[in-house]
Design a protein around this motif. Structure first.
Motif, PDB file in Angstrom:
ATOM      1  N   LYS A   1       0.818  -1.219   0.000  1.00  0.00           N
ATOM      2  CA  LYS A   1       0.000   0.000   0.000  1.00  0.00           C
ATOM      3  C   LYS A   1       0.851   1.269   0.000  1.00  0.00           C
ATOM      4  O   LYS A   1       0.321   2.378   0.112  1.00  0.00           O
ATOM      5  CB  LYS A   1      -0.929   0.003   1.223  1.00  0.00           C
ATOM      6  CG  LYS A   1      -2.071  -0.990   1.147  1.00  0.00           C
ATOM      7  CD  LYS A   1      -3.153  -0.497   0.209  1.00  0.00           C
ATOM      8  CE  LYS A   1      -4.363  -1.388   0.239  1.00  0.00           C
ATOM      9  NZ  LYS A   1      -5.443  -0.891  -0.648  1.00  0.00           N
TER      10      LYS A   1
ATOM     11  N   CYS B   1      -4.056  -6.520  14.344  1.00  0.00           N
ATOM     12  CA  CYS B   1      -4.881  -7.271  13.403  1.00  0.00           C
ATOM     13  C   CYS B   1      -5.661  -8.369  14.108  1.00  0.00           C
ATOM     14  O   CYS B   1      -5.297  -8.810  15.199  1.00  0.00           O
ATOM     15  CB  CYS B   1      -4.036  -7.852  12.263  1.00  0.00           C
ATOM     16  SG  CYS B   1      -2.692  -8.937  12.767  1.00  0.00           S
TER      17      CYS B   1
ATOM     18  N   ASP C   1     -15.409  -5.774  17.194  1.00  0.00           N
ATOM     19  CA  ASP C   1     -15.340  -4.552  16.380  1.00  0.00           C
ATOM     20  C   ASP C   1     -15.815  -3.320  17.146  1.00  0.00           C
ATOM     21  O   ASP C   1     -15.173  -2.257  17.085  1.00  0.00           O
ATOM     22  CB  ASP C   1     -16.181  -4.705  15.107  1.00  0.00           C
ATOM     23  CG  ASP C   1     -15.636  -5.791  14.187  1.00  0.00           C
ATOM     24  OD1 ASP C   1     -15.051  -6.763  14.688  1.00  0.00           O
ATOM     25  OD2 ASP C   1     -15.813  -5.666  12.969  1.00  0.00           O
TER      26      ASP C   1
ATOM     27  N   ARG D   1     -13.610  -0.015  18.003  1.00  0.00           N
ATOM     28  CA  ARG D   1     -14.009   1.320  17.514  1.00  0.00           C
ATOM     29  C   ARG D   1     -14.189   2.277  18.683  1.00  0.00           C
ATOM     30  O   ARG D   1     -13.873   3.468  18.569  1.00  0.00           O
ATOM     31  CB  ARG D   1     -15.284   1.217  16.679  1.00  0.00           C
ATOM     32  CG  ARG D   1     -15.040   0.576  15.315  1.00  0.00           C
ATOM     33  CD  ARG D   1     -16.203   0.802  14.356  1.00  0.00           C
ATOM     34  NE  ARG D   1     -15.842   0.370  13.010  1.00  0.00           N
ATOM     35  CZ  ARG D   1     -16.163  -0.799  12.479  1.00  0.00           C
ATOM     36  NH1 ARG D   1     -16.883  -1.672  13.181  1.00  0.00           N
ATOM     37  NH2 ARG D   1     -15.781  -1.108  11.245  1.00  0.00           N
TER      38      ARG D   1
ATOM     39  N   GLU E   1     -10.015   1.905  13.625  1.00  0.00           N
ATOM     40  CA  GLU E   1     -10.816   1.608  12.444  1.00  0.00           C
ATOM     41  C   GLU E   1     -10.072   0.625  11.548  1.00  0.00           C
ATOM     42  O   GLU E   1      -8.839   0.582  11.550  1.00  0.00           O
ATOM     43  CB  GLU E   1     -11.126   2.892  11.650  1.00  0.00           C
ATOM     44  CG  GLU E   1     -12.045   3.866  12.369  1.00  0.00           C
ATOM     45  CD  GLU E   1     -13.461   3.345  12.547  1.00  0.00           C
ATOM     46  OE1 GLU E   1     -13.858   2.418  11.788  1.00  0.00           O
ATOM     47  OE2 GLU E   1     -14.167   3.861  13.432  1.00  0.00           O
ATOM     48  N   LYS E   2     -10.835  -0.134  10.768  1.00  0.00           N
ATOM     49  CA  LYS E   2     -10.216  -1.061   9.823  1.00  0.00           C
ATOM     50  C   LYS E   2      -9.416  -0.301   8.773  1.00  0.00           C
ATOM     51  O   LYS E   2      -9.808   0.780   8.339  1.00  0.00           O
ATOM     52  CB  LYS E   2     -11.284  -1.891   9.122  1.00  0.00           C
ATOM     53  CG  LYS E   2     -11.945  -2.939   9.995  1.00  0.00           C
ATOM     54  CD  LYS E   2     -12.958  -3.747   9.190  1.00  0.00           C
ATOM     55  CE  LYS E   2     -13.637  -4.787  10.064  1.00  0.00           C
ATOM     56  NZ  LYS E   2     -14.636  -5.577   9.309  1.00  0.00           N
ATOM     57  N   MET E   3      -8.312  -0.903   8.354  1.00  0.00           N
ATOM     58  CA  MET E   3      -7.498  -0.364   7.272  1.00  0.00           C
ATOM     59  C   MET E   3      -7.941  -1.045   5.977  1.00  0.00           C
ATOM     60  O   MET E   3      -7.758  -2.260   5.807  1.00  0.00           O
ATOM     61  CB  MET E   3      -6.013  -0.617   7.520  1.00  0.00           C
ATOM     62  CG  MET E   3      -5.489   0.030   8.778  1.00  0.00           C
ATOM     63  SD  MET E   3      -3.698  -0.270   9.012  1.00  0.00           S
ATOM     64  CE  MET E   3      -3.008   0.882   7.809  1.00  0.00           C
ATOM     65  N   ASP E   4      -8.533  -0.274   5.089  1.00  0.00           N
ATOM     66  CA  ASP E   4      -9.089  -0.832   3.864  1.00  0.00           C
ATOM     67  C   ASP E   4      -8.019  -1.546   3.050  1.00  0.00           C
ATOM     68  O   ASP E   4      -7.001  -0.945   2.667  1.00  0.00           O
ATOM     69  CB  ASP E   4      -9.724   0.292   3.036  1.00  0.00           C
ATOM     70  CG  ASP E   4     -10.423  -0.235   1.803  1.00  0.00           C
ATOM     71  OD1 ASP E   4     -11.013  -1.329   1.880  1.00  0.00           O
ATOM     72  OD2 ASP E   4     -10.377   0.449   0.763  1.00  0.00           O
ATOM     73  N   GLY E   5      -8.230  -2.828   2.807  1.00  0.00           N
ATOM     74  CA  GLY E   5      -7.325  -3.593   1.961  1.00  0.00           C
ATOM     75  C   GLY E   5      -6.003  -3.981   2.579  1.00  0.00           C
ATOM     76  O   GLY E   5      -5.141  -4.527   1.890  1.00  0.00           O
TER      77      GLY E   5
ATOM     78  N   VAL F   1      -4.486  -6.487   4.688  1.00  0.00           N
ATOM     79  CA  VAL F   1      -4.737  -7.816   5.241  1.00  0.00           C
ATOM     80  C   VAL F   1      -3.486  -8.654   5.033  1.00  0.00           C
ATOM     81  O   VAL F   1      -2.906  -8.658   3.946  1.00  0.00           O
ATOM     82  CB  VAL F   1      -5.935  -8.489   4.539  1.00  0.00           C
ATOM     83  CG1 VAL F   1      -6.141  -9.913   5.073  1.00  0.00           C
ATOM     84  CG2 VAL F   1      -7.206  -7.659   4.725  1.00  0.00           C
TER      85      VAL F   1
ATOM     86  N   GLN G   1      -7.086  -9.114   9.370  1.00  0.00           N
ATOM     87  CA  GLN G   1      -7.451  -7.736   9.030  1.00  0.00           C
ATOM     88  C   GLN G   1      -6.773  -6.760   9.987  1.00  0.00           C
ATOM     89  O   GLN G   1      -6.874  -6.894  11.210  1.00  0.00           O
ATOM     90  CB  GLN G   1      -8.970  -7.570   9.116  1.00  0.00           C
ATOM     91  CG  GLN G   1      -9.469  -6.135   9.029  1.00  0.00           C
ATOM     92  CD  GLN G   1      -9.233  -5.532   7.656  1.00  0.00           C
ATOM     93  OE1 GLN G   1      -9.683  -6.088   6.656  1.00  0.00           O
ATOM     94  NE2 GLN G   1      -8.539  -4.400   7.601  1.00  0.00           N
TER      95      GLN G   1
ATOM     96  N   TRP H   1      -6.269  -3.109  11.812  1.00  0.00           N
ATOM     97  CA  TRP H   1      -6.967  -1.943  12.337  1.00  0.00           C
ATOM     98  C   TRP H   1      -5.907  -0.913  12.711  1.00  0.00           C
ATOM     99  O   TRP H   1      -4.757  -1.262  12.999  1.00  0.00           O
ATOM    100  CB  TRP H   1      -7.781  -2.311  13.570  1.00  0.00           C
ATOM    101  CG  TRP H   1      -8.951  -3.213  13.319  1.00  0.00           C
ATOM    102  CD1 TRP H   1      -8.922  -4.511  12.878  1.00  0.00           C
ATOM    103  CD2 TRP H   1     -10.330  -2.884  13.502  1.00  0.00           C
ATOM    104  NE1 TRP H   1     -10.190  -5.005  12.777  1.00  0.00           N
ATOM    105  CE2 TRP H   1     -11.079  -4.036  13.158  1.00  0.00           C
ATOM    106  CE3 TRP H   1     -11.007  -1.746  13.937  1.00  0.00           C
ATOM    107  CZ2 TRP H   1     -12.471  -4.070  13.228  1.00  0.00           C
ATOM    108  CZ3 TRP H   1     -12.393  -1.772  14.013  1.00  0.00           C
ATOM    109  CH2 TRP H   1     -13.107  -2.918  13.658  1.00  0.00           C
TER     110      TRP H   1
END
Length: 200
Positions: free
Chosen positions: A90, A137, A156, A160, A165-169, A171, A190, A192
């Motif tokens: 990323k 994760c 979750d 929160r 928050e989740k990190m998009d993509g 993994v 996943q 976070w």
């Protein structure tokens, strides 16, 4: 129940707690969603990598002298390459992040705010090491997995509520042996994240 005390362990104190931490990991991660078939050889490999980091810390929760819960953290760049790889893909630098590892607590001690304290103390440790960007994760399991408890509530909302928050993509895949399996298999994890506010 006795009052829980917390200790921040580094250096020799951290090394001395690794066997107890391994026992906690084997016990707690046997539960859903990790379904970990505990293995002392695996623990030695995994925890020796963690302990080798100069920034490694364990937040221990003690009932008297008994370790009943623990949470770990270390710079992400010092962890397994499997964890850094999705960041590099990323365009993110692993060196910029402090990684929160396991947070394990025996069932009888849950619901007393210990999990919140684990996050608070690890965030302090991150700041002490010069980090304000935190990641951790959690395993991704299929909704229809046959061992998923009917009353399972994901963490979750708790995460929160702590500002993560989740990190998009973002993994990674990491291997361990599931209950009843002969061999390790890789599971998706996943990530976070949270950026700590200035002066917090």
């Amino acid at each position: 129940m006795a009052e829980i005390t917390f200790r921040t362990l580094t250096g020799e104190a951290l090394e001395a707690a690794l066997d107890d931490l391994a026992g906690l990991r084997i016990t707690v991660f046997h539960e859903w969603p990790y379904l970990y078939e505990g293995d002392r050889d695996y623990e030695r490999r995994y925890l020796s990598k963690f302990a080798a980091s100069k920034g490694a810390v364990i937040i221990g929760a003690y009932d008297g002298d008994r370790l009943v819960g623990a949470a770990t953290a270390a710079p992400l760049a010092d962890h397994f390459d499997d964890f850094a790889e999705p960041f590099e893909k990323k365009g993110l630098r692993a060196d910029d992040f402090f990684y929160f590892g396991e947070s394990v607590l025996l069932p009888d001690y849950r619901g007393r705010g210990i999990g919140v304290r684990f996050f608070e103390e690890r965030e302090k440790a991150a700041r002490a090491e010069g980090f304000n960007r935190i990641v951790f994760c959690g395993v991704i399991r299929p909704e229809d997995h046959p061992m998923r408890p009917a009353d399972y509530v994901p963490l979750d909302r708790f995460w929160r509520n702590r500002g993560y928050e989740k990190m998009d993509g973002v993994v990674c895949d990491f291997p361990w042996r599931d209950i009843g399996d002969e061999e390790e298999t890789r599971k998706p994890m996943q990530f976070w994240t949270r950026t700590l506010p200035d002066g917090a």
